[in-house]
Design a protein around this motif. Structure first.
Motif, PDB file in Angstrom:
ATOM      1  N   THR A   1      16.962 -15.315  26.445  1.00  0.00           N
ATOM      2  CA  THR A   1      15.802 -16.028  25.926  1.00  0.00           C
ATOM      3  C   THR A   1      14.724 -16.058  27.003  1.00  0.00           C
ATOM      4  N   PHE A   2      13.518 -15.633  26.635  1.00  0.00           N
ATOM      5  CA  PHE A   2      12.394 -15.590  27.570  1.00  0.00           C
ATOM      6  C   PHE A   2      11.252 -16.450  27.060  1.00  0.00           C
ATOM      7  N   SER A   3      10.407 -16.882  27.985  1.00  0.00           N
ATOM      8  CA  SER A   3       9.254 -17.705  27.631  1.00  0.00           C
ATOM      9  C   SER A   3       8.277 -16.912  26.766  1.00  0.00           C
ATOM     10  N   MET A   4       7.411 -17.654  26.095  1.00  0.00           N
ATOM     11  CA  MET A   4       6.439 -17.068  25.181  1.00  0.00           C
ATOM     12  C   MET A   4       5.625 -15.976  25.878  1.00  0.00           C
ATOM     13  N   GLY A   5       5.469 -14.880  25.185  1.00  0.00           N
ATOM     14  CA  GLY A   5       4.746 -13.746  25.735  1.00  0.00           C
ATOM     15  C   GLY A   5       5.657 -12.725  26.396  1.00  0.00           C
ATOM     16  N   HIS A   6       6.901 -13.127  26.656  1.00  0.00           N
ATOM     17  CA  HIS A   6       7.857 -12.227  27.300  1.00  0.00           C
ATOM     18  C   HIS A   6       9.143 -12.076  26.487  1.00  0.00           C
ATOM     19  N   GLU A   7       9.137 -12.532  25.246  1.00  0.00           N
ATOM     20  CA  GLU A   7      10.346 -12.515  24.420  1.00  0.00           C
ATOM     21  C   GLU A   7      10.943 -11.117  24.272  1.00  0.00           C
ATOM     22  N   ILE A   8      10.090 -10.121  24.210  1.00  0.00           N
ATOM     23  CA  ILE A   8      10.577  -8.759  23.981  1.00  0.00           C
ATOM     24  C   ILE A   8      11.421  -8.251  25.151  1.00  0.00           C
ATOM     25  N   ILE A   9      11.242  -8.829  26.332  1.00  0.00           N
ATOM     26  CA  ILE A   9      12.062  -8.421  27.481  1.00  0.00           C
ATOM     27  C   ILE A   9      13.523  -8.782  27.214  1.00  0.00           C
TER      28      ILE A   9
ATOM     29  N   GLU B   1       7.907  -6.981  41.020  1.00  0.00           N
ATOM     30  CA  GLU B   1       8.764  -7.954  41.705  1.00  0.00           C
ATOM     31  C   GLU B   1       9.473  -8.864  40.714  1.00  0.00           C
ATOM     32  N   ASP B   2       8.736  -9.405  39.744  1.00  0.00           N
ATOM     33  CA  ASP B   2       9.349 -10.270  38.732  1.00  0.00           C
ATOM     34  C   ASP B   2      10.351  -9.498  37.885  1.00  0.00           C
ATOM     35  N   PHE B   3       9.989  -8.283  37.490  1.00  0.00           N
ATOM     36  CA  PHE B   3      10.874  -7.486  36.649  1.00  0.00           C
ATOM     37  C   PHE B   3      12.152  -7.115  37.397  1.00  0.00           C
ATOM     38  N   GLU B   4      12.013  -6.799  38.658  1.00  0.00           N
ATOM     39  CA  GLU B   4      13.171  -6.469  39.486  1.00  0.00           C
ATOM     40  C   GLU B   4      14.115  -7.673  39.582  1.00  0.00           C
ATOM     41  N   LEU B   5      13.566  -8.867  39.763  1.00  0.00           N
ATOM     42  CA  LEU B   5      14.382 -10.083  39.819  1.00  0.00           C
ATOM     43  C   LEU B   5      15.099 -10.336  38.491  1.00  0.00           C
ATOM     44  N   VAL B   6      14.392 -10.122  37.383  1.00  0.00           N
ATOM     45  CA  VAL B   6      14.999 -10.297  36.056  1.00  0.00           C
ATOM     46  C   VAL B   6      16.152  -9.320  35.871  1.00  0.00           C
ATOM     47  N   LEU B   7      15.925  -8.065  36.200  1.00  0.00           N
ATOM     48  CA  LEU B   7      16.961  -7.047  36.012  1.00  0.00           C
ATOM     49  C   LEU B   7      18.165  -7.307  36.918  1.00  0.00           C
ATOM     50  N   GLN B   8      17.924  -7.736  38.142  1.00  0.00           N
ATOM     51  CA  GLN B   8      19.027  -8.075  39.045  1.00  0.00           C
ATOM     52  C   GLN B   8      19.799  -9.287  38.534  1.00  0.00           C
ATOM     53  N   ALA B   9      19.087 -10.274  37.995  1.00  0.00           N
ATOM     54  CA  ALA B   9      19.746 -11.457  37.436  1.00  0.00           C
ATOM     55  C   ALA B   9      20.586 -11.073  36.215  1.00  0.00           C
ATOM     56  N   TRP B  10      20.056 -10.193  35.364  1.00  0.00           N
ATOM     57  CA  TRP B  10      20.802  -9.725  34.191  1.00  0.00           C
ATOM     58  C   TRP B  10      22.060  -8.968  34.631  1.00  0.00           C
ATOM     59  N   GLN B  11      21.898  -8.109  35.613  1.00  0.00           N
ATOM     60  CA  GLN B  11      23.021  -7.326  36.123  1.00  0.00           C
ATOM     61  C   GLN B  11      24.118  -8.257  36.663  1.00  0.00           C
TER      62      GLN B  11
ATOM     63  N   MET C   1       7.303 -16.678  34.489  1.00  0.00           N
ATOM     64  CA  MET C   1       8.123 -16.254  33.375  1.00  0.00           C
ATOM     65  C   MET C   1       9.478 -16.949  33.498  1.00  0.00           C
ATOM     66  N   ASP C   2       9.815 -17.708  32.474  1.00  0.00           N
ATOM     67  CA  ASP C   2      11.096 -18.403  32.435  1.00  0.00           C
ATOM     68  C   ASP C   2      12.049 -17.652  31.518  1.00  0.00           C
ATOM     69  N   TYR C   3      13.331 -17.675  31.878  1.00  0.00           N
ATOM     70  CA  TYR C   3      14.329 -17.010  31.041  1.00  0.00           C
ATOM     71  C   TYR C   3      15.686 -17.669  31.240  1.00  0.00           C
ATOM     72  N   GLU C   4      16.555 -17.421  30.264  1.00  0.00           N
ATOM     73  CA  GLU C   4      17.910 -17.950  30.317  1.00  0.00           C
ATOM     74  C   GLU C   4      18.847 -16.948  29.655  1.00  0.00           C
ATOM     75  N   PHE C   5      19.980 -16.711  30.294  1.00  0.00           N
ATOM     76  CA  PHE C   5      20.993 -15.816  29.750  1.00  0.00           C
ATOM     77  C   PHE C   5      22.193 -16.642  29.313  1.00  0.00           C
ATOM     78  N   LYS C   6      22.763 -16.269  28.168  1.00  0.00           N
ATOM     79  CA  LYS C   6      23.956 -16.941  27.657  1.00  0.00           C
ATOM     80  C   LYS C   6      24.897 -15.903  27.068  1.00  0.00           C
ATOM     81  N   LYS C   7      26.176 -16.263  27.056  1.00  0.00           N
ATOM     82  CA  LYS C   7      27.171 -15.426  26.392  1.00  0.00           C
ATOM     83  C   LYS C   7      27.892 -16.283  25.365  1.00  0.00           C
ATOM     84  N   ASN C   8      27.989 -15.778  24.148  1.00  0.00           N
ATOM     85  CA  ASN C   8      28.719 -16.450  23.090  1.00  0.00           C
ATOM     86  C   ASN C   8      30.203 -16.184  23.329  1.00  0.00           C
ATOM     87  N   THR C   9      30.950 -17.221  23.645  1.00  0.00           N
ATOM     88  CA  THR C   9      32.367 -17.040  23.966  1.00  0.00           C
ATOM     89  C   THR C   9      33.217 -16.742  22.734  1.00  0.00           C
TER      90      THR C   9
END
Length: 122
Positions: A17-25, A106-116, A1-9
């Motif tokens: 933004t998440f890879s296909m199949g995981h967009e809702i996350i 494990e993947d979800f925990e990593l995503v949530l920690q990265a978001w945090q 699962m690939d993802y990217e976080f951005k902030k509009n300054t």
């Protein structure tokens, strides 16, 4: 699962933004979690508590909900919880597939920690 976080300054809004199949996350992170550190800590604690358990835990949101069960994190649109059978045409099936996603703890925990970490930094 690939993802990217951005902030509009310009307006301070966040984008996930998440890879296909995981967009809702990504949508769930933006709409239901945001910068709520208490909610993030609660979810991370629940993941830790459920790693060696068969119990289920739910966090109901306004539009999207999180279900932790059987070592998987499931994000789904609340309208999918409806018990009423509705007649949708075939095209709606594809929309439903974009309204639910699951991944391992494990993947979800990593995503949530990265978001945090991301929203803490920005």
């Amino acid at each position: 699962m690939d993802y990217e976080f951005k902030k509009n300054t310009l307006d301070g809004s966040y984008h996930a933004t998440f890879s296909m199949g995981h967009e809702i996350i990504g949508r769930w992170l933006i709409e239901e979690v945001g910068k709520d550190f208490e909610k993030m800590d609660t979810i991370l604690s629940q993941i830790g508590a459920l790693k060696n358990s068969t119990k289920e835990w739910r966090l109901l949101g306004d539009d999207l909900s999180l279900i932790l069960q059987d070592h998987e994190a499931i994000i789904q649109a609340n309208y999918l919880f409806s018990e009423e059978e509705e007649d949708f045409d075939e095209d709606m099936h594809f929309y439903d597939e974009e309204s639910v996603s699951c991944c391992g703890f494990e993947d979800f925990e990593l995503v949530l920690q990265a978001w945090q970490a991301f929203v803490t930094r920005f």
